[in-house]
Write a protein that holds these residues in place. Structure first.
Motif, PDB file in Angstrom:
ATOM      1  N   UNK A  71       0.846  -1.188   0.000  1.00 42.21           N
ATOM      2  CA  UNK A  71       0.000   0.000   0.000  1.00 42.21           C
ATOM      3  C   UNK A  71       0.883   1.241   0.000  1.00 42.21           C
ATOM      4  N   UNK A  72       0.237   2.407  -0.019  1.00 41.45           N
ATOM      5  CA  UNK A  72       0.993   3.666   0.030  1.00 41.45           C
ATOM      6  C   UNK A  72       1.882   3.754   1.269  1.00 41.45           C
ATOM      7  N   UNK A  73       1.344   3.360   2.420  1.00 41.12           N
ATOM      8  CA  UNK A  73       2.079   3.514   3.673  1.00 41.12           C
ATOM      9  C   UNK A  73       2.479   2.175   4.308  1.00 41.12           C
ATOM     10  N   UNK A  74       2.475   1.091   3.524  1.00 42.75           N
ATOM     11  CA  UNK A  74       2.845  -0.222   4.056  1.00 42.75           C
ATOM     12  C   UNK A  74       3.396  -1.062   2.913  1.00 42.75           C
ATOM     13  N   UNK A  75       4.580  -1.629   3.105  1.00 41.23           N
ATOM     14  CA  UNK A  75       5.176  -2.493   2.089  1.00 41.23           C
ATOM     15  C   UNK A  75       5.845  -3.671   2.771  1.00 41.23           C
ATOM     16  N   UNK A  76       5.420  -4.895   2.376  1.00 42.59           N
ATOM     17  CA  UNK A  76       5.919  -6.120   2.995  1.00 42.59           C
ATOM     18  C   UNK A  76       6.387  -7.080   1.905  1.00 42.59           C
ATOM     19  N   UNK A  77       7.565  -7.655   2.096  1.00 43.76           N
ATOM     20  CA  UNK A  77       8.057  -8.709   1.220  1.00 43.76           C
ATOM     21  C   UNK A  77       8.248  -9.981   2.033  1.00 43.76           C
ATOM     22  N   UNK A  78       8.289 -11.102   1.322  1.00 43.55           N
ATOM     23  CA  UNK A  78       8.508 -12.412   1.944  1.00 43.55           C
ATOM     24  C   UNK A  78       9.647 -13.103   1.209  1.00 43.55           C
ATOM     25  N   UNK A  79      10.485 -13.803   1.960  1.00 41.18           N
ATOM     26  CA  UNK A  79      11.521 -14.641   1.365  1.00 41.18           C
ATOM     27  C   UNK A  79      11.559 -15.968   2.117  1.00 41.18           C
ATOM     28  N   UNK A  80      12.137 -16.963   1.480  1.00 41.05           N
ATOM     29  CA  UNK A  80      12.286 -18.286   2.078  1.00 41.05           C
ATOM     30  C   UNK A  80      13.755 -18.517   2.377  1.00 41.05           C
ATOM     31  N   UNK A  81      14.016 -19.242   3.446  1.00 39.98           N
ATOM     32  CA  UNK A  81      15.384 -19.565   3.809  1.00 39.98           C
ATOM     33  C   UNK A  81      15.400 -20.933   4.490  1.00 39.98           C
ATOM     34  N   UNK A  82      16.580 -21.445   4.699  1.00 36.37           N
ATOM     35  CA  UNK A  82      16.751 -22.719   5.402  1.00 36.37           C
ATOM     36  C   UNK A  82      17.794 -22.520   6.480  1.00 36.37           C
ATOM     37  N   UNK A  83      17.562 -23.141   7.626  1.00 37.32           N
ATOM     38  CA  UNK A  83      18.550 -23.105   8.691  1.00 37.32           C
ATOM     39  C   UNK A  83      18.902 -24.534   9.061  1.00 37.32           C
ATOM     40  N   UNK A  84      20.188 -24.757   9.277  1.00 40.76           N
ATOM     41  CA  UNK A  84      20.684 -26.102   9.560  1.00 40.76           C
ATOM     42  C   UNK A  84      21.434 -26.113  10.878  1.00 40.76           C
ATOM     43  N   UNK A  85      21.302 -27.238  11.583  1.00 41.72           N
ATOM     44  CA  UNK A  85      22.071 -27.420  12.809  1.00 41.72           C
ATOM     45  C   UNK A  85      23.221 -28.399  12.583  1.00 41.72           C
ATOM     46  N   UNK A  86      23.504 -28.690  11.318  1.00 43.98           N
ATOM     47  CA  UNK A  86      24.571 -29.633  10.985  1.00 43.98           C
ATOM     48  C   UNK A  86      24.060 -31.020  10.682  1.00 43.98           C
ATOM     49  N   UNK A  87      22.922 -31.386  11.276  1.00 41.73           N
ATOM     50  CA  UNK A  87      22.329 -32.705  11.027  1.00 41.73           C
ATOM     51  C   UNK A  87      21.080 -32.607  10.166  1.00 41.73           C
ATOM     52  N   UNK A  88      20.250 -31.651  10.475  1.00 43.66           N
ATOM     53  CA  UNK A  88      19.013 -31.465   9.730  1.00 43.66           C
ATOM     54  C   UNK A  88      18.877 -29.996   9.335  1.00 43.66           C
ATOM     55  N   UNK A  89      18.124 -29.761   8.296  1.00 41.00           N
ATOM     56  CA  UNK A  89      17.830 -28.378   7.931  1.00 41.00           C
ATOM     57  C   UNK A  89      16.316 -28.196   7.939  1.00 41.00           C
ATOM     58  N   UNK A  90      15.903 -26.999   8.338  1.00 46.19           N
ATOM     59  CA  UNK A  90      14.479 -26.686   8.432  1.00 46.19           C
ATOM     60  C   UNK A  90      14.165 -25.465   7.587  1.00 46.19           C
ATOM     61  N   UNK A  91      13.009 -25.498   6.898  1.00 47.01           N
ATOM     62  CA  UNK A  91      12.632 -24.342   6.085  1.00 47.01           C
ATOM     63  C   UNK A  91      11.973 -23.258   6.942  1.00 47.01           C
ATOM     64  N   UNK A  92      12.257 -22.020   6.596  1.00 43.31           N
ATOM     65  CA  UNK A  92      11.679 -20.863   7.267  1.00 43.31           C
ATOM     66  C   UNK A  92      11.175 -19.883   6.215  1.00 43.31           C
TER      67      UNK A  92
END
Length: 155
Positions: A71-92
């Motif tokens: 909108x005029x006074x509000x702008x939001x974007x979204x992105x995807x990422x992955x985080x890993x603990x070395x054994x498994x990775x999780x989507x965010x």
């Protein structure tokens, strides 16, 4: 398809909101106290990426997609990422409110994708563990939401 948020249905201390509605069907999400009042049409719009069907594995990581919250006074974007603990990775998924208004603070919200790639008639839905765009302003608010937030899909 139009996305709308009808009046909330209150059941005791719980609030159920039909989030995605189309042809009489909906996904109802339980929003725990104390923050359900932060969910409005602009927040719902901040969860919708128009003109794309984005499956988690095929979607480029850390690429910003415009949302319906543009909108005029509000702008939001979204992105995807992955985080890993070395054994498994999780989507965010990450929302970035670049331009906020009086009810929607600027900032970033990171939410774990609990169940990804749910096909629906007009695209794909990802179940996330917390609402995007609701920027916690204090450590106490963050801890209240993090410890109390549970989503349940209802028939």
């Amino acid at each position: 398809m139009s996305f709308g948020v009808p009046n909330a249905i209150a059941l005791g201390s719980e609030t159920l909101l039909p989030i995605f509605t189309s042809s009489g069907s909906s996904i109802k999400v339980w929003l725990p106290p104390p923050r359900p009042e932060k969910i409005d049409q602009k927040v719902i719009d901040g969860h919708v990426i128009p003109d794309y069907v984005l499956f988690t594995d095929a979607t480029p990581k850390d690429h910003d997609y415009n949302t319906l919250a543009n909108y005029d006074m509000l702008r939001v974007t979204i992105s995807f990422t992955t985080q890993s603990d070395g054994r498994t990775s999780r989507p965010y998924v990450k929302s970035n409110t670049h331009l906020g208004d009086g009810n929607h603070a600027e900032g970033v919200v990171l939410a774990e994708i609990v169940k990804a790639n749910i096909p629906v008639k007009n695209g794909v839905v990802h179940l996330i563990h917390r609402p995007l765009m609701v920027v916690d302003t204090t450590v106490q608010q963050f801890l209240e939401v993090t410890t109390a937030l549970h989503y349940t899909l209802l028939p």
